[in-house]
Scaffold this motif. Structure first.
Motif: not given
Length: 233
Positions: A27-39
């Protein structure tokens, strides 16, 4: 990175299981990287031509550096029923872990109290009850040894944050690459040698026994340990 057909381990109307890559966040965190949930949302939306986006529910989580099998819900009904199975401990979780230190026994049960240090973002394990601590239990078995590494099969009974990582480290067997829990060096790929191998449960809607298994990562290292795996692992 995107989810592809190759990453999908199982899919039906209610669920989709993905072989997570180590380093991906659930899930989205402070890194701002694309999450698996969104993928996964994007994958399902494109596959089934859903212009208004797809419903994807996060049932359980894996730490970012951990690879392997993770299950998402495609319907609210599936999410609710799988959450209930996890809550009632009716899902058997099997992990594979690589360690350098030989465990004190070939198989055993670890029972600890875990306390989360939110400043350092680690979980500390104790052999006694501690204030504000949570009881944690897992069983482990040495599957085999190869090139100075021990491959462990781990079945957590409880589901605490960083449970396997902290309990194995407390036993004196930090996971390879997990310098957060005492291994001598970390991985430049932001991964550790902990793999979610399988989930076993009775499908809460189809009422059928399920055993969804994730193959080991193809990263030039994990593959060699396939020779130690038996049919039931």
């Amino acid at each position: 990175m995107n989810i592809t057909d190759k990453d999908v381990l199982y899919e039906d109307n209610h669920f989709i299981a993905i072989n997570k890559r180590g380093g991906d966040i659930v899930q989205v965190d402070v890194s701002g990287d694309t999450s698996m949930e969104d993928m996964v949302k994007d994958y399902v939306a494109k596959k089934y031509n859903k212009p208004n986006a797809a419903f994807i529910g996060v049932i359980h989580r894996l730490d970012r550096p951990v690879s392997g099998m993770i299950l998402f819900a495609k319907t609210s009904k599936g999410l609710d029923r799988m959450n209930r199975l996890f809550h009632d401990r009716k899902v058997q979780k099997t992990y594979l872990a690589l360690v350098r230190e030989k465990p004190p026994q070939m198989k055993g049960t670890l029972k600890n109290w875990l306390l989360r240090d939110r400043k350092k973002m680690i979980t500390k394990a104790y052999d006694r009850e501690v204030k504000n601590g949570s009881f944690a239990e897992l069983s482990y078995e040495v599957v085999g040894q190869l090139e100075g590494y021990y491959l462990l099969k781990v079945n957590p009974v409880t589901g605490r944050t960083h449970q396997i990582r902290s309990q194995l480290a407390f036993m004196g067997c930090p996971i390879v690459g997990d310098n957060k829990y005492g291994y001598q060096r970390g991985s430049h790929r932001r991964t550790i040698c902990l793999h979610s191998r399988s989930l076993s449960f009775v499908h809460p809607i189809k009422d059928e026994p399920m055993n969804i298994k994730a193959p080991l990562p193809e990263d030039g290292f994990w593959e060699k340990f396939n020779v130690l795996l038996k049919g039931d692992i």
